[in-house]
Write a protein that holds these residues in place. Structure first.
Motif, PDB file in Angstrom:
ATOM      1  N   PHE A  72      -1.286  -6.755  -0.488  1.00 44.61           N
ATOM      2  CA  PHE A  72      -1.475  -6.428  -1.899  1.00 44.61           C
ATOM      3  C   PHE A  72      -0.150  -6.075  -2.588  1.00 44.61           C
ATOM      4  CE2 PHE A  72      -5.606  -5.975  -0.028  1.00 44.61           C
ATOM      5  CZ  PHE A  72      -6.482  -6.421  -1.007  1.00 44.61           C
ATOM      6  N   SER A  73       0.972  -6.465  -1.989  1.00 45.74           N
ATOM      7  CA  SER A  73       2.286  -6.189  -2.569  1.00 45.74           C
ATOM      8  C   SER A  73       3.020  -7.488  -2.841  1.00 45.74           C
ATOM      9  CB  SER A  73       3.133  -5.342  -1.614  1.00 45.74           C
ATOM     10  OG  SER A  73       2.507  -4.124  -1.307  1.00 45.74           O
ATOM     11  N   SER A  74       3.884  -7.466  -3.844  1.00 51.71           N
ATOM     12  CA  SER A  74       4.715  -8.638  -4.096  1.00 51.71           C
ATOM     13  C   SER A  74       5.812  -8.701  -3.044  1.00 51.71           C
ATOM     14  CB  SER A  74       5.325  -8.567  -5.498  1.00 51.71           C
ATOM     15  OG  SER A  74       6.108  -7.400  -5.641  1.00 51.71           O
ATOM     16  N   GLN A  75       6.391  -9.881  -2.848  1.00 53.24           N
ATOM     17  CA  GLN A  75       7.308 -10.082  -1.723  1.00 53.24           C
ATOM     18  C   GLN A  75       8.628  -9.334  -1.873  1.00 53.24           C
ATOM     19  OE1 GLN A  75       8.831 -14.067  -1.252  1.00 53.24           O
ATOM     20  NE2 GLN A  75       8.394 -14.585  -3.382  1.00 53.24           N
ATOM     21  N   ASN A  76       8.921  -8.786  -3.049  1.00 50.37           N
ATOM     22  CA  ASN A  76      10.164  -8.031  -3.199  1.00 50.37           C
ATOM     23  C   ASN A  76       9.978  -6.545  -2.908  1.00 50.37           C
ATOM     24  OD1 ASN A  76       8.590  -7.605  -5.426  1.00 50.37           O
ATOM     25  ND2 ASN A  76      10.267  -7.644  -6.915  1.00 50.37           N
ATOM     26  N   CYS A  77       8.788  -6.144  -2.449  1.00 44.38           N
ATOM     27  CA  CYS A  77       8.545  -4.733  -2.100  1.00 44.38           C
ATOM     28  C   CYS A  77       9.099  -4.424  -0.713  1.00 44.38           C
ATOM     29  CB  CYS A  77       7.050  -4.432  -2.125  1.00 44.38           C
ATOM     30  SG  CYS A  77       6.343  -4.445  -3.779  1.00 44.38           S
ATOM     31  N   SER A  78       9.397  -3.156  -0.469  1.00 42.15           N
ATOM     32  CA  SER A  78       9.820  -2.710   0.859  1.00 42.15           C
ATOM     33  C   SER A  78       8.603  -2.154   1.596  1.00 42.15           C
ATOM     34  CB  SER A  78      10.903  -1.629   0.758  1.00 42.15           C
ATOM     35  OG  SER A  78      11.140  -1.063   2.028  1.00 42.15           O
ATOM     36  N   ILE A  79       8.085  -2.936   2.524  1.00 44.70           N
ATOM     37  CA  ILE A  79       6.878  -2.524   3.246  1.00 44.70           C
ATOM     38  C   ILE A  79       7.148  -1.278   4.089  1.00 44.70           C
ATOM     39  CG2 ILE A  79       5.120  -3.249   4.903  1.00 44.70           C
ATOM     40  CD1 ILE A  79       5.102  -4.638   2.136  1.00 44.70           C
ATOM     41  N   VAL A  80       8.330  -1.194   4.686  1.00 48.46           N
ATOM     42  CA  VAL A  80       8.669  -0.025   5.516  1.00 48.46           C
ATOM     43  C   VAL A  80       8.661   1.245   4.675  1.00 48.46           C
ATOM     44  CG1 VAL A  80      10.455   1.047   6.927  1.00 48.46           C
ATOM     45  CG2 VAL A  80       9.961  -1.399   7.177  1.00 48.46           C
ATOM     46  N   LYS A  85       4.356   6.146   1.513  1.00 51.15           N
ATOM     47  CA  LYS A  85       4.060   6.554   0.143  1.00 51.15           C
ATOM     48  C   LYS A  85       2.548   6.717  -0.011  1.00 51.15           C
ATOM     49  CE  LYS A  85       8.094   4.267  -1.901  1.00 51.15           C
ATOM     50  NZ  LYS A  85       8.576   3.175  -2.781  1.00 51.15           N
ATOM     51  N   PRO A  86       2.121   7.671  -0.831  1.00 48.82           N
ATOM     52  CA  PRO A  86       0.674   7.895  -1.035  1.00 48.82           C
ATOM     53  C   PRO A  86       0.079   6.830  -1.947  1.00 48.82           C
ATOM     54  CG  PRO A  86       1.927   9.426  -2.378  1.00 48.82           C
ATOM     55  CD  PRO A  86       2.934   8.665  -1.553  1.00 48.82           C
ATOM     56  N   LEU A  87      -0.109   5.638  -1.394  1.00 50.48           N
ATOM     57  CA  LEU A  87      -0.547   4.496  -2.189  1.00 50.48           C
ATOM     58  C   LEU A  87      -2.053   4.541  -2.454  1.00 50.48           C
ATOM     59  CD1 LEU A  87       1.437   1.761  -0.245  1.00 50.48           C
ATOM     60  CD2 LEU A  87       2.212   3.180  -2.145  1.00 50.48           C
ATOM     61  N   LYS A  88      -2.445   3.979  -3.586  1.00 54.01           N
ATOM     62  CA  LYS A  88      -3.857   3.844  -3.928  1.00 54.01           C
ATOM     63  C   LYS A  88      -4.111   2.401  -4.332  1.00 54.01           C
ATOM     64  CE  LYS A  88      -4.928   8.122  -3.238  1.00 54.01           C
ATOM     65  NZ  LYS A  88      -5.760   8.474  -2.084  1.00 54.01           N
ATOM     66  N   LEU A  89      -4.929   1.724  -3.602  1.00 53.33           N
ATOM     67  CA  LEU A  89      -5.224   0.326  -3.861  1.00 53.33           C
ATOM     68  C   LEU A  89      -6.430   0.253  -4.786  1.00 53.33           C
ATOM     69  CD1 LEU A  89      -4.328  -2.501  -3.039  1.00 53.33           C
ATOM     70  CD2 LEU A  89      -5.871  -2.349  -1.102  1.00 53.33           C
ATOM     71  N   LYS A  90      -6.182   0.007  -6.047  1.00 55.64           N
ATOM     72  CA  LYS A  90      -7.248   0.067  -7.045  1.00 55.64           C
ATOM     73  C   LYS A  90      -8.189  -1.129  -6.945  1.00 55.64           C
ATOM     74  CE  LYS A  90      -7.417   2.653 -10.078  1.00 55.64           C
ATOM     75  NZ  LYS A  90      -8.142   3.918 -10.226  1.00 55.64           N
ATOM     76  N   ARG A  91      -9.420  -0.843  -6.638  1.00 54.53           N
ATOM     77  CA  ARG A  91     -10.524  -1.803  -6.678  1.00 54.53           C
ATOM     78  C   ARG A  91     -10.362  -2.988  -5.727  1.00 54.53           C
ATOM     79  NH1 ARG A  91      -9.837  -1.230 -12.214  1.00 54.53           N
ATOM     80  NH2 ARG A  91      -9.333  -3.438 -12.469  1.00 54.53           N
ATOM     81  N   GLY A  92      -9.394  -2.985  -4.868  1.00 58.80           N
ATOM     82  CA  GLY A  92      -9.253  -4.069  -3.908  1.00 58.80           C
ATOM     83  C   GLY A  92     -10.368  -4.018  -2.875  1.00 58.80           C
TER      84      GLY A  92
END
Length: 721
Positions: A72-80, A85-92
């Protein structure tokens, strides 16, 4: 598709890049494998939520958290960086059609997604439901104390013995040995392969071991390498390393006749008999001591046999059906699941089961049924002694098979603080630890100290875990973000094109047949669950994706993938982890994928389960990695009509991934390299317009693939030397 939203605000889908981080060749699998390696050594500590009950091939939480974030991230994000990070995946919405132990579902809801999990096996469903449901720790602990008050003393009286000074003490473990009558002279032959029955897990550091005298049965303290011992009781001289059994054969010490164990058992037509020969007791001062079995112990066991005979319907009586994983015990003449327990185990398990049935709160009762089912794993006559310096009981499925144990260990079922695999210790190590993790979830972070990788826990990244589980797709909402179901994943109630990502870990066609092993637990779960509605005595199902025939496996897997294609959104991704050491294991996957309408757009190798798992340690070239296979619907992928560059492209990409692993000092076996290369080959073949031609090509070029693997392995092994 939806993107990760750091401020809990939906992003404009038009701003999203078409390619996600999981599709990028820069997905950081080498660093993620370092974290996964750390988790793999103590999975039950670092992800206890998935360990409230036994399941097979449990994958690593770190890996699936990273997969979900990258999906759910674009390829320019740093996955590591995003891992912490306290991520929230909205409605996925994420769907796992092979839910297993629930890793995908658990990691998805930790990230704030809506998770749909389905499994054809009811034991897996029961495990995940209990892991993710809301829990009241106070009420669960008080229920445990009430159970203890009611039956603790009743159960413990069957695990006592009397010392020579008249003192009564608790028995931790009884040691048993199977025996058979010699086909030639009818004398009893104990099925010892060695007279050493206890030694330390680190014998070079702690060399003292225990051996039983073959003449008088006394227990002798020896050095674990000794080849000649004089019994302290009867002065018999014997070699503790050599006994009556060698491999599949046994020899009679009376007449010298050598006979085949399996054939003798089959001729008798019933399982071998057992006798107790030693015990490990817990003295009042907390010291453990090995002692020989005395008349008191034999008489106490006879009491349990008599008491069990006086109780009706005290345990499930269900026959064992033939199968890939059950034929081994059928060949030992075990015909019923309850024959895998001795009478004392059946009596105490029955007492415990009766008390659990009386719990009024159905959710708490189900949790204790789950715990009880886990106790079965460590308390049967297929368990063995691991030795000192580690958990004493080697459970029945340590080898992922049903292997008859010739020298089983019987543990104290209620247990003590120094017990292994008991009801009380598993309550603390499985249930309470899982609840604590649900209250304060954490992630593992790898930090380098003096050039060595160590871990630290990172908290406050996820909300507490515990939900009211939805019973249908329509019931899903913010308060019920998890929908679990049991059944054929080739047919679901999920609406068409409603799922953002399918993320899963399918079974291996010729490895562990989960349903055949899960029946060991299932017959007891049916016995305990008062509202159980199934009329089946087995978890086996005509549509389970499990078969030793690669064509049948591919067809069944294709059914599930077709359903995944239906429920997946147009630009959604289907991602799964896989490995196999044989070409037909890969051709089955390729066939299922393409015929279901998918093509592979990326593959990433990643650390798999624990490196020293029994099944791996016994392999010549163990597989230590999975491959993450990223797929899109074929209509969204540019297809090719040229197979010319398949091998060349696969080789270049595989070399690149091997080099990245070498940069973090990860050694690869030949089969690891095969996994990496085959995944790249399948990526190219899956985009070919004609699947039958692609499958024929794979069969015709398998020798070239193996030669490439040998070349890569030779190249990097020589470079390291």
């Amino acid at each position: 598709m939806f993107s990760i939203d750091f401020d809990n605000i939906d992003l404009n889908p038009e701003k999203l890049l078409l390619k996600t981080a999981i599709e990028s060749p820069n997905f950081p699998f080498e660093y993620l494998s370092i974290i996964a390696e750390i988790e793999s050594w103590r999975k039950e500590v670092y992800r206890p939520i998935y360990y409230v009950h036994k399941w097979w091939a449990r994958r690593l939480g770190t890996v699936f958290r990273a997969i979900i974030i990258a999906t759910f991230s674009s390829q320019n994000c740093s996955i590591v960086d995003d891992l912490y990070k306290p991520l929230k995946l909205k409605r996925g919405k994420i769907f796992d059609p092979f839910m297993g132990s629930g890793v995908t579902v658990g990691e998805a809801v930790k990230l704030g997604a809506t998770a749909i999990g389905r499994d054809i096996n009811p034991v897996a469903y029961f495990l995940v439901k209990n892991a993710l449901s809301q829990k009241d720790k106070g009420r669960i602990q008080s229920t445990f104390e009430e159970i203890k008050q009611d039956i603790y003393s009743v159960m413990q009286k069957y695990y006592t013995t009397v010392l020579s000074n008249g003192e009564t003490v608790t028995v931790l473990y009884y040691f048993w040995v199977k025996y058979l009558p010699c086909p030639e002279c009818d004398q009893q032959v104990d099925l010892f392969s060695s007279y050493i029955f206890s030694k330390h897990a680190y014998p070079n550091k702690f060399p003292e071991a225990k051996a039983v005298c073959p003449n008088c049965g006394d227990i002798n303290s020896i050095h674990y390498k000794d080849t000649s011992v004089t019994c302290q009781q009867c002065s018999t001289v014997f070699n503790p390393q050599v006994a009556c059994v060698k491999g599949k054969m046994a020899s009679c010490k009376c007449c010298g006749h050598c006979f085949q164990i399996n054939k003798t058992i089959q001729n008798i037509g019933k399982p071998p008999s057992h006798r107790m020969y030693a015990k490990l007791v817990l003295l009042k001062n907390g010291v453990k001591q090995y002692l020989t079995v005395k008349e008191y112990d034999i008489d106490l066991y006879k009491v349990t046999v008599k008491e069990l005979s006086q109780r009706d319907n005290f345990y499930p009586v269900v026959s064992i059906q033939p199968g890939n994983n059950t034929n081994q015990i059928l060949n030992y003449s075990y015909q019923y699941w309850h024959e895998m327990f001795n009478e004392r185990q059946l009596l105490c398990l029955g007492i415990l089961a009766e008390r659990i049935k009386k719990i009024e709160d159905i959710n708490i009762r189900d949790l204790f049924i789950c715990l009880f089912s886990g106790v079965l794993e460590f308390n049967n006559i297929f368990c063995s002694f691991k030795g000192e310096g580690t958990g004493a009981v080697r459970p029945i499925f340590s080898n992922h098979i049903l292997k008859p144990e010739r020298t089983p260990i019987e543990a104290n079922i209620w247990g003590t603080p120094k017990s292994s695999g008991s009801f009380s210790t598993l309550f603390a190590s499985r249930i309470i630890k899982a609840i604590d993790y649900c209250e304060k979830p954490f992630e593992l972070k790898a930090v380098q100290v003096n050039k060595k990788w160590q871990s630290e826990k990172v908290y406050a990244l996820s909300n507490p875990i515990g939900y009211k589980i939805a019973n249908s797709f329509q019931e899903l909402n913010d308060l019920r973000p998890v929908y679990l179901s049991v059944g054929d994943s080739g047919e679901t109630d999920i609406p068409t094109e409603s799922i953002d990502a399918v993320i899963t870990d399918p079974p291996f066609f010729d490895n562990v047949h989960y349903s055949e092993l899960a029946d060991f637990f299932y017959v007891w779960q049916c016995y305990l669950i008062t509202n159980h509605v199934s009329d089946k005595d087995t978890t086996r199902h005509a549509h389970e994706v499990q078969s030793s025939d690669s064509l049948i496996f591919a067809h069944r897997l294709q059914r599930v993938f077709v359903e995944c294609h239906r429920v997946l959104k147009t630009d959604g991704l289907m991602i799964f982890t896989y490995h196999h050491s044989r070409t037909d294991g890969w051709s089955a996957i390729l066939s299922a994928l393409v015929k279901a309408g998918f093509a592979i757009v990326a593959t990433h190798p990643i650390k798999s389960e624990m490196s020293v798992a029994t099944s791996k340690s016994q392999a010549k070239e163990p597989i230590d990695i999975d491959v993450i296979v990223v797929c899109k619907k074929r209509e969204r992928v540019k297809l090719d009509n040229n197979l010319t560059n398949i091998l060349e492209d696969a080789y270049v990409n595989a070399i690149n991934q091997v080099e990245r692993f070498r940069s973090v000092q990860r050694r690869l076996s030949k089969n690891d390299i095969l996994v990496i290369l085959m995944a790249q080959v399948l990526k190219g073949l899956s985009a070919y317009h004609q699947i039958d031609t692609a499958l024929d090509w794979l069969e015709e070029h398998k020798k070239e693939v193996i030669d490439m693997v040998e070349g890569i392995y030779f190249k990097y092994n020589n470079a390291e030397q």
